[in-house]
Design a protein around this motif. Structure first.
Motif, PDB file in Angstrom:
ATOM      1  N   GLU A 284      43.896  30.648  54.451  1.00  0.00           N
ATOM      2  CA  GLU A 284      43.933  32.043  54.891  1.00  0.00           C
ATOM      3  C   GLU A 284      43.795  32.963  53.676  1.00  0.00           C
ATOM      4  N   GLU A 285      43.259  34.169  53.922  1.00  0.00           N
ATOM      5  CA  GLU A 285      43.148  35.139  52.828  1.00  0.00           C
ATOM      6  C   GLU A 285      44.510  35.420  52.196  1.00  0.00           C
ATOM      7  N   SER A 286      45.539  35.471  53.020  1.00  0.00           N
ATOM      8  CA  SER A 286      46.881  35.775  52.500  1.00  0.00           C
ATOM      9  C   SER A 286      47.372  34.697  51.542  1.00  0.00           C
ATOM     10  N   THR A 287      46.946  33.451  51.769  1.00  0.00           N
ATOM     11  CA  THR A 287      47.331  32.360  50.866  1.00  0.00           C
ATOM     12  C   THR A 287      46.539  32.433  49.566  1.00  0.00           C
ATOM     13  N   LEU A 288      45.237  32.693  49.672  1.00  0.00           N
ATOM     14  CA  LEU A 288      44.405  32.834  48.479  1.00  0.00           C
ATOM     15  C   LEU A 288      44.927  33.950  47.579  1.00  0.00           C
ATOM     16  N   ARG A 289      45.434  35.010  48.216  1.00  0.00           N
ATOM     17  CA  ARG A 289      45.924  36.172  47.480  1.00  0.00           C
ATOM     18  C   ARG A 289      47.120  35.818  46.590  1.00  0.00           C
ATOM     19  N   CYS A 290      47.783  34.715  46.879  1.00  0.00           N
ATOM     20  CA  CYS A 290      48.969  34.314  46.109  1.00  0.00           C
ATOM     21  C   CYS A 290      48.600  33.704  44.755  1.00  0.00           C
ATOM     22  N   PHE A 291      47.332  33.310  44.574  1.00  0.00           N
ATOM     23  CA  PHE A 291      46.929  32.685  43.312  1.00  0.00           C
ATOM     24  C   PHE A 291      46.805  33.736  42.214  1.00  0.00           C
ATOM     25  N   HIS A 292      47.282  33.366  41.028  1.00  0.00           N
ATOM     26  CA  HIS A 292      47.184  34.250  39.867  1.00  0.00           C
ATOM     27  C   HIS A 292      45.723  34.592  39.601  1.00  0.00           C
ATOM     28  N   GLY A 293      45.428  35.873  39.479  1.00  0.00           N
ATOM     29  CA  GLY A 293      44.069  36.322  39.196  1.00  0.00           C
ATOM     30  C   GLY A 293      43.277  36.703  40.432  1.00  0.00           C
ATOM     31  N   VAL A 294      43.767  36.358  41.609  1.00  0.00           N
ATOM     32  CA  VAL A 294      43.086  36.761  42.855  1.00  0.00           C
ATOM     33  C   VAL A 294      43.682  38.098  43.284  1.00  0.00           C
ATOM     34  N   ASP A 295      43.001  39.179  42.904  1.00  0.00           N
ATOM     35  CA  ASP A 295      43.475  40.520  43.257  1.00  0.00           C
ATOM     36  C   ASP A 295      42.283  41.423  43.527  1.00  0.00           C
ATOM     37  N   GLU A 296      42.540  42.659  43.825  1.00  0.00           N
ATOM     38  CA  GLU A 296      41.503  43.652  44.130  1.00  0.00           C
ATOM     39  C   GLU A 296      40.554  43.178  45.232  1.00  0.00           C
ATOM     40  N   GLY A 297      41.089  42.427  46.204  1.00  0.00           N
ATOM     41  CA  GLY A 297      40.264  42.004  47.332  1.00  0.00           C
ATOM     42  C   GLY A 297      39.386  40.803  47.058  1.00  0.00           C
ATOM     43  N   LEU A 298      39.590  40.111  45.934  1.00  0.00           N
ATOM     44  CA  LEU A 298      38.757  38.953  45.589  1.00  0.00           C
ATOM     45  C   LEU A 298      38.833  37.864  46.652  1.00  0.00           C
ATOM     46  N   GLU A 299      39.975  37.761  47.350  1.00  0.00           N
ATOM     47  CA  GLU A 299      40.128  36.699  48.357  1.00  0.00           C
ATOM     48  C   GLU A 299      39.068  36.811  49.458  1.00  0.00           C
ATOM     49  N   TYR A 300      38.671  38.039  49.818  1.00  0.00           N
ATOM     50  CA  TYR A 300      37.664  38.225  50.877  1.00  0.00           C
ATOM     51  C   TYR A 300      36.284  37.792  50.374  1.00  0.00           C
ATOM     52  N   ARG A 301      35.998  38.086  49.113  1.00  0.00           N
ATOM     53  CA  ARG A 301      34.703  37.667  48.561  1.00  0.00           C
ATOM     54  C   ARG A 301      34.643  36.153  48.407  1.00  0.00           C
ATOM     55  N   LEU A 302      35.770  35.536  48.023  1.00  0.00           N
ATOM     56  CA  LEU A 302      35.831  34.075  47.950  1.00  0.00           C
ATOM     57  C   LEU A 302      35.482  33.457  49.300  1.00  0.00           C
TER      58      LEU A 302
END
Length: 301
Positions: free
Chosen positions: A261-279
């Motif tokens: 889930e995007e919310s889980t990806l967002r927990c990784f260090h360095g995943v910010d500024e909406g990077l999870e959606y682009r991933l």
């Protein structure tokens, strides 16, 4: 007994690393060389071509007396965290000096740059933030930030990768371990990102490219490696059937990102500024790791 520390990845250990170890020992007048080395994953996140145990074996054959592992937490970070973990670990084991390779080759250039940056840190930070907000990439914003504070004539070029790391080492040493002597050795004959082998001293990037593209040891690669490293590489390939690179693991990365889930990806260090959606978007379209990274990168990310 005098000891000298070196911060390394040895991916793989080549003639340039051998030169650095020998010159560091001379510069430091050291009896003992202590290397702190990344484990199975390196600063850019990529898997090492052979595992940490075989790379340690190559390092010991090449002249290191002790090899310590830089914890993964630090090993895959940008230069500030990478250098902090390495310098503080070497300080804990009591080294007398730390010697790094650089494109500059003069340690006074690094200490002067540190003092100059200390005086102008706020101006530099403001400039970098302004250019980032205007859409510049971080390396370009940093370069313009350095220009804005007018480093003294003869200072280091902080657009060069080994100078950037060297500056980080000196900053950590002067901040956290001022009793340890900083030293540097001038790199020779190649640039960090050179992709072609030219002679007996070549970049690790060019050696890996040659080995992986040709799917085996070549005469060109062999001339840039100590015989002990050639033997270690052959042993690893014979025992494990692979030299590692990003592509061998792309299908696992793709599966992981697609099922998170995007919310889980967002927990990784360095995943910010909406990077999870682009991933999540780009991973569906990519068929190789390099294609994925290429489509993922923008000026913002």
């Amino acid at each position: 007994m005098k000891s000298c520390g070196v911060v390394v990845e040895y991916n793989p250990f080549h003639n340039g690393h051998l030169y650095h170890l020998e010159e560091s020992k001379k510069h430091a007048e050291a009896d003992c060389m202590i290397a702190i080395m990344s484990g199975n994953f390196l600063q850019r996140g990529e898997p090492a071509i052979i595992d940490k145990w075989y790379r340690t074996k190559a390092a010991l054959h090449g002249g290191a007396d002790l090899v310590l592992e830089l914890p993964f937490l630090y090993a895959v970070q940008h230069s500030d965290y990478f250098s902090q973990g390495a310098i503080q670990t070497l300080a804990e084991v009591g080294v007398d000096s730390i010697c790094f390779g650089s494109e500059n080759g003069r340690i006074t250039a690094f200490t002067e740059a540190f003092e100059h940056m200390n005086k102008h840190q706020e101006e530099y930070d403001v400039t970098v933030r302004r250019y980032l907000n205007e859409g510049y990439s971080y390396p370009e914003a940093s370069r313009l930030g350095y220009e804005s504070i007018a480093f003294p004539s003869g200072s280091i070029d902080l657009t060069q990768p080994n100078n950037i790391l060297g500056y980080s080492y000196v900053k950590q040493l002067l901040t956290y371990a001022p009793d340890i002597e900083p030293l540097t050795v001038l790199r020779k004959n190649n640039h960090y990102h050179d992709e072609e082998i030219h002679g007996k001293i070549a970049s690790a990037t060019s050696i890996r490219k040659e080995l992986l593209e040709e799917k085996g040891m070549t005469e060109k690669a062999e001339q840039s490696l100590p015989p002990s490293t050639v033997e270690v590489l052959h042993q690893y390939k014979n025992n494990h059937g692979i030299w590692h690179d990003w592509e061998a693991y792309f299908h696992l990365l793709q599966y992981k990102i697609m099922t998170m889930e995007e919310s889980t990806l967002r927990c990784f260090h360095g995943v910010d500024e909406g990077l999870e959606y682009r991933l999540k978007r780009t991973i569906k379209e990519a068929t190789t790791f390099h294609q994925f990274i290429s489509s993922l990168k923008t000026k913002r990310y």
